[in-house]
Design an enzyme around this catalytic site. Structure first.
Site, short mmCIF file in Angstrom:
data_model
loop_
_atom_site.label_atom_id
_atom_site.label_comp_id
_atom_site.label_asym_id
_atom_site.label_seq_id
_atom_site.Cartn_x
_atom_site.Cartn_y
_atom_site.Cartn_z
N CYS A 108 0.80 -1.24 0.00
CA CYS A 108 0.00 0.00 0.00
C CYS A 108 0.83 1.28 0.00
CB CYS A 108 -0.99 -0.04 1.15
SG CYS A 108 -2.09 -1.45 1.03
N HIS A 242 -3.72 6.96 2.84
CA HIS A 242 -4.04 5.72 2.12
C HIS A 242 -5.50 5.33 2.39
CE1 HIS A 242 -4.16 1.78 0.60
NE2 HIS A 242 -4.07 1.17 1.75
N ASN A 272 -10.19 -0.17 -1.23
CA ASN A 272 -8.74 -0.03 -1.06
C ASN A 272 -8.05 -0.61 -2.30
OD1 ASN A 272 -6.05 -0.39 -0.36
ND2 ASN A 272 -6.48 -1.36 1.63
O1 UT7 Z 1 -4.05 -1.46 3.28
C1 UT7 Z 1 -4.22 -2.03 4.55
C2 UT7 Z 1 -5.20 -3.16 4.38
N1 UT7 Z 1 -5.87 -3.56 5.57
C3 UT7 Z 1 -6.85 -2.89 6.21
O2 UT7 Z 1 -7.19 -1.78 5.90
C4 UT7 Z 1 -7.56 -3.59 7.34
C5 UT7 Z 1 -7.66 -2.80 8.59
N2 UT7 Z 1 -8.68 -3.41 9.45
C6 UT7 Z 1 -9.98 -3.15 9.27
O3 UT7 Z 1 -10.36 -2.37 8.40
C7 UT7 Z 1 -10.97 -3.83 10.20
O4 UT7 Z 1 -10.26 -4.57 11.16
C8 UT7 Z 1 -11.96 -4.75 9.43
C9 UT7 Z 1 -12.92 -3.90 8.61
C10 UT7 Z 1 -11.23 -5.73 8.52
C11 UT7 Z 1 -12.78 -5.57 10.44
O5 UT7 Z 1 -13.45 -4.71 11.32
P1 UT7 Z 1 -13.48 -4.99 12.89
O6 UT7 Z 1 -14.30 -3.95 13.49
O7 UT7 Z 1 -12.04 -5.11 13.35
O8 UT7 Z 1 -14.24 -6.38 12.97
P2 UT7 Z 1 -13.72 -7.80 13.51
O9 UT7 Z 1 -12.69 -8.36 12.62
O10 UT7 Z 1 -13.40 -7.66 14.96
O11 UT7 Z 1 -15.04 -8.66 13.37
C12 UT7 Z 1 -16.20 -8.38 14.12
C13 UT7 Z 1 -17.30 -9.35 13.70
C14 UT7 Z 1 -16.84 -10.81 13.69
O12 UT7 Z 1 -17.92 -11.59 14.15
P3 UT7 Z 1 -17.92 -12.16 15.65
O13 UT7 Z 1 -16.69 -13.00 15.75
O14 UT7 Z 1 -17.88 -10.94 16.52
O15 UT7 Z 1 -19.22 -12.92 15.71
C15 UT7 Z 1 -16.62 -11.11 12.22
O16 UT7 Z 1 -16.83 -12.46 11.90
O17 UT7 Z 1 -17.72 -9.06 12.35
C16 UT7 Z 1 -17.69 -10.27 11.57
N3 UT7 Z 1 -17.40 -9.92 10.19
C17 UT7 Z 1 -18.35 -9.61 9.30
N4 UT7 Z 1 -19.69 -9.55 9.40
C18 UT7 Z 1 -20.38 -9.17 8.29
C19 UT7 Z 1 -16.17 -9.82 9.59
N5 UT7 Z 1 -16.34 -9.45 8.31
C20 UT7 Z 1 -17.67 -9.30 8.09
C21 UT7 Z 1 -18.45 -8.94 6.98
N6 UT7 Z 1 -19.78 -8.88 7.12
N7 UT7 Z 1 -17.90 -8.62 5.79
#
Ligand code: UT7
Length: 315
Positions: A108, A242, A272
């Site tokens: 990135c 970014h 992204n």
């Molecule tokens: O260029 C750099 C590239 N990387 C990034 O930009 C990633 C940076 N990180 C993020 O943007 C965030 O961490 C995410 C958007 C990827 C995830 O958000 P979060 O608030 O950290 O959610 P989480 O991973 O803690 O997941 C919360 C819940 C989980 O369910 P449980 O375990 O609480 O029941 C996930 O399974 O949300 C669930 N989940 C979804 N639900 C619906 C994860 N992805 C999805 C989805 N739709 N697409």
């Protein structure tokens, strides 16, 4: 160095969050509230070099120079159809350039790493015109059954032409080596001699770790550039962050205590696009006439490596 032209190109296909719900257990509400993303552009029948070539030609047109006038081409790219030669060579052929051409794989922050390298070339006095292209097909690196990663990314290309100037006012590049938090592996061809097991691994990411890394390094990098230059956030017209996730951009903005209008963003429409994100954002802002001569911009990006970087530039 200074920027004398910018360009960008996007795939035709728009994929909305609603479209993703047809094959993924997700919702527009979840994706929009956690990331700010509503849709992304996705490669279908285009090839990445088509987008890279279009972005480069637009940047050359604005710069008012011919491809034959280029002294160097740097291309930031993680993956494309060609393993070799580099995408920079493929695009050089398409635009009619005959200068050295090299690819860098810095995920990135690739646009910032390319600018840092180009600035070093300018300082040696060996170059007068440098083209940087950032072209990524991030959607080809994903497991489309993994809802925690595939909702985040889009494809595209951005480019900029640089000429001699004194417009780079500060650079901070870092690497905090950590392969496991964000990576993808590709299996190479088999040989009669191979004795080890290998497999293709689509993009793997610890989202929470990347989120923390992104916010903390961006704030640190930006604050250190400001301190070094004796400036405050009030002196900066635009923060070009970014475009990974609107919540990341918002967290950085709040920690810096700067107003929303200083943080241009297209993540809602593009997702992204890895290193192409900052280059596309630059072109969009430039073409909207957002920047005035003398404006101070700070670019900040972070990603796999874990790499991060920030650049203070005068327009
Ligand atoms: O260029 C750099 C590239 N990387 C990034 O930009 C990633 C940076 N990180 C993020 O943007 C965030 O961490 C995410 C958007 C990827 C995830 O958000 P979060 O608030 O950290 O959610 P989480 O991973 O803690 O997941 C919360 C819940 C989980 O369910 P449980 O375990 O609480 O029941 C996930 O399974 O949300 C669930 N989940 C979804 N639900 C619906 C994860 N992805 C999805 C989805 N739709 N697409």
């Amino acid at each position: 160095m200074k920027i004398i032209g910018t360009g960008s190109a996007l795939p035709r296909k728009v994929v909305t969050n609603e479209d993703l719900t047809r094959f993924l257990d997700t919702s527009d509400e979840w994706i929009a509230s956690r990331t700010g993303i509503r849709s992304r552009r996705v490669i279908t029948d285009e090839r990445l070099e088509d987008l890279a070539t279009e972005a480069a030609e637009k940047a050359l047109a604005e710069a008012g120079i011919a491809a034959a006038d280029l002294d160097y081409i740097l291309c930031s790219n993680i993956a494309n159809y060609y393993v070799t030669p580099g995408l920079s060579c493929v695009v050089a052929g398409r635009i009619g350039a005959a200068c050295p051409a090299v690819d860098i794989n810095c995920a990135c922050p690739g646009f910032l790493y390319a600018m840092d390298i180009a600035e070093a070339f300018f300082k040696t006095g060996r170059v007068r015109n440098v083209l940087i292209i950032c072209a990524e097909e991030a959607t080809r690196m994903l497991d489309w059954t993994d809802r925690s990663t595939c909702i985040l990314f889009g494809d595209g290309a951005g480019a900029a032409v640089f000429a001699p100037g004194d417009n780079i006012k500060g650079v901070r590049m870092d690497c905090q080596p950590d392969v496991n938090t964000l990576y993808e592996c590709r299996k190479l061809n088999h040989t009669p001699f191979l004795t080890k097991e290998e497999k293709d691994v689509p993009l793997q990411m610890n989202g929470r770790e990347v989120f923390k890394f992104a916010v903390s390094t961006a704030v640190r990098d930006i604050e250190s550039l400001l301190a070094e230059a004796g400036l405050t956030t009030d002196d900066i017209q635009y923060f070009m962050i970014h475009q990974a996730n609107l919540r990341i951009i918002e967290a950085i903005r709040k920690r810096l205590g700067a107003p929303e209008e200083k943080f241009p963003s297209h993540v809602a429409d593009h997702g992204n696009a890895s290193s192409a994100s900052c280059a596309i954002l630059l072109d969009e802002c430039n073409r909207k006439g957002l920047f005035k001569r003398g404006d101070k911009l700070i670019f900040s990006a972070f990603g796999a490596g874990l790499l991060s970087g920030a650049i203070l530039m005068e327009w």
